[in-house]
Motif scaffolding. Structure first.
Motif, PDB file in Angstrom:
ATOM      1  N   LYS A  53     -12.236   2.817   2.685  1.00  0.00           N
ATOM      2  CA  LYS A  53     -10.818   3.627   3.396  1.00  0.00           C
ATOM      3  C   LYS A  53     -11.600   4.774   4.318  1.00  0.00           C
ATOM      4  O   LYS A  53     -10.971   5.067   5.263  1.00  0.00           O
ATOM      5  CB  LYS A  53     -10.088   4.335   2.426  1.00  0.00           C
ATOM      6  N   LYS A  54     -12.708   5.221   3.700  1.00  0.00           N
ATOM      7  CA  LYS A  54     -13.271   6.480   4.647  1.00  0.00           C
ATOM      8  C   LYS A  54     -13.845   5.533   5.799  1.00  0.00           C
ATOM      9  O   LYS A  54     -13.748   6.088   6.974  1.00  0.00           O
ATOM     10  CB  LYS A  54     -14.392   7.163   3.716  1.00  0.00           C
ATOM     11  N   ASN A  77     -11.202   5.327   8.488  1.00  0.00           N
ATOM     12  CA  ASN A  77     -10.418   6.129   9.039  1.00  0.00           C
ATOM     13  C   ASN A  77     -11.651   6.878   9.948  1.00  0.00           C
ATOM     14  O   ASN A  77     -11.185   7.359  10.913  1.00  0.00           O
ATOM     15  CB  ASN A  77     -10.351   7.382   8.094  1.00  0.00           C
ATOM     16  N   ASN A  80      -8.532  -1.938  -5.884  1.00  0.00           N
ATOM     17  CA  ASN A  80      -8.613  -0.383  -5.629  1.00  0.00           C
ATOM     18  C   ASN A  80     -10.036   0.118  -6.012  1.00  0.00           C
ATOM     19  O   ASN A  80     -10.370   0.973  -5.383  1.00  0.00           O
ATOM     20  CB  ASN A  80      -7.449   0.369  -6.464  1.00  0.00           C
ATOM     21  N   TYR A 121       0.903  -1.271   0.070  1.00  0.00           N
ATOM     22  CA  TYR A 121      -0.099   0.038   0.088  1.00  0.00           C
ATOM     23  C   TYR A 121       0.966   1.317   0.082  1.00  0.00           C
ATOM     24  O   TYR A 121       1.686   1.285   0.833  1.00  0.00           O
ATOM     25  CB  TYR A 121      -0.826   0.141   1.297  1.00  0.00           C
ATOM     26  N   SER A 122       0.683   1.895  -1.163  1.00  0.00           N
ATOM     27  CA  SER A 122       1.260   3.387  -1.103  1.00  0.00           C
ATOM     28  C   SER A 122       0.600   4.206  -2.072  1.00  0.00           C
ATOM     29  O   SER A 122      -0.102   3.960  -2.864  1.00  0.00           O
ATOM     30  CB  SER A 122       2.853   2.930  -1.931  1.00  0.00           C
ATOM     31  N   ASN A 123       0.785   5.464  -1.561  1.00  0.00           N
ATOM     32  CA  ASN A 123       0.114   6.545  -2.319  1.00  0.00           C
ATOM     33  C   ASN A 123      -1.521   6.395  -2.251  1.00  0.00           C
ATOM     34  O   ASN A 123      -1.988   6.419  -3.436  1.00  0.00           O
ATOM     35  CB  ASN A 123       0.733   6.869  -3.764  1.00  0.00           C
ATOM     36  N   ASN A 124      -1.869   5.727  -1.236  1.00  0.00           N
ATOM     37  CA  ASN A 124      -3.521   5.631  -1.092  1.00  0.00           C
ATOM     38  C   ASN A 124      -3.967   4.450  -2.022  1.00  0.00           C
ATOM     39  O   ASN A 124      -4.995   4.492  -2.462  1.00  0.00           O
ATOM     40  CB  ASN A 124      -4.202   6.790  -1.164  1.00  0.00           C
ATOM     41  N   LYS A 125      -2.960   3.658  -2.359  1.00  0.00           N
ATOM     42  CA  LYS A 125      -3.292   2.580  -3.395  1.00  0.00           C
ATOM     43  C   LYS A 125      -2.736   1.143  -2.912  1.00  0.00           C
ATOM     44  O   LYS A 125      -1.675   1.101  -2.247  1.00  0.00           O
ATOM     45  CB  LYS A 125      -3.088   2.820  -4.809  1.00  0.00           C
ATOM     46  N   ASP A 182      -1.497   4.704   7.828  1.00  0.00           N
ATOM     47  CA  ASP A 182      -1.601   3.938   6.598  1.00  0.00           C
ATOM     48  C   ASP A 182      -1.222   2.507   6.733  1.00  0.00           C
ATOM     49  O   ASP A 182      -1.732   1.894   6.315  1.00  0.00           O
ATOM     50  CB  ASP A 182      -0.613   4.610   5.491  1.00  0.00           C
ATOM     51  N   ASN A 193     -12.418   3.707  -2.095  1.00  0.00           N
ATOM     52  CA  ASN A 193     -12.735   4.860  -1.124  1.00  0.00           C
ATOM     53  C   ASN A 193     -13.523   4.990   0.067  1.00  0.00           C
ATOM     54  O   ASN A 193     -13.269   5.236   0.998  1.00  0.00           O
ATOM     55  CB  ASN A 193     -12.895   6.007  -2.166  1.00  0.00           C
TER      56      ASN A 193
END
Length: 161
Positions: free
Chosen positions: A94-95, A98, A85, A59-63, A131, A91
């Protein structure tokens, strides 16, 4: 269904998968795979060529992505990256992760200390590597033990989520 879902099914079937009488749906207990027609049998068969060893995901740069692309042909890598993804750690997921993390931070200090002392769940450390923590949490809830490895199987992880 939407175009991304139809494209996913088309590509998946091109790799030899069988998906019949299945839809992606958000029910009262969350998003997952459901039967289109409850009176008919549903079928999901995912070929082992699409199984991903947990160690090969990053996982890097939100991907989310495949680390060692040489383990798969380019079409499979493109498909897996699309699936990961757009459908797996998209998204919305991920939301939600969080929001959960933010809700944990609202706990009082005593509760945070209990979590830290008895469950080894240190919110301060998590905040420093959020992350990494969210990605590891995602993986631990979506991998299966298979032949002494933790394996991520596209579609299977949607069955109980």
């Amino acid at each position: 269904m939407n175009d991304k879902w139809e494209f996913l099914l088309f590509k998946l079937r091109g790799f030899g998968a069988k998906v019949e009488n299945i839809k992606l749906y958000k029910g009262e207990k969350g998003r997952g795979l459901f039967s289109i027609n409850r009176n008919e049998k549903s079928l999901i068969h995912i070929p082992s060529s699409l199984f991903i060893n947990e160690d090969n995901l990053d996982y890097s740069n939100n991907k989310v992505f495949i680390k060692r692309k040489n383990s798969y042909n380019n079409d499979i890598v493109d498909f897996l990256n699309f699936y990961l993804n757009e459908f797996s750690l998209n998204n919305e997921i991920k939301k939600n992760l969080n929001i959960f993390r933010e809700d944990l931070n609202l706990l009082n200090t005593s509760t945070k200390n209990i979590l830290k002392d008895y469950l080894f769940f240190d919110l301060e450390k998590i905040e420093k590597k959020v992350d990494e923590y969210l990605f590891n949490s995602y993986l631990s809830s979506r991998t299966f033990s298979f032949k002494n490895s933790n394996i991520f199987i596209p579609f299977f992880e949607l069955i109980n989520h």
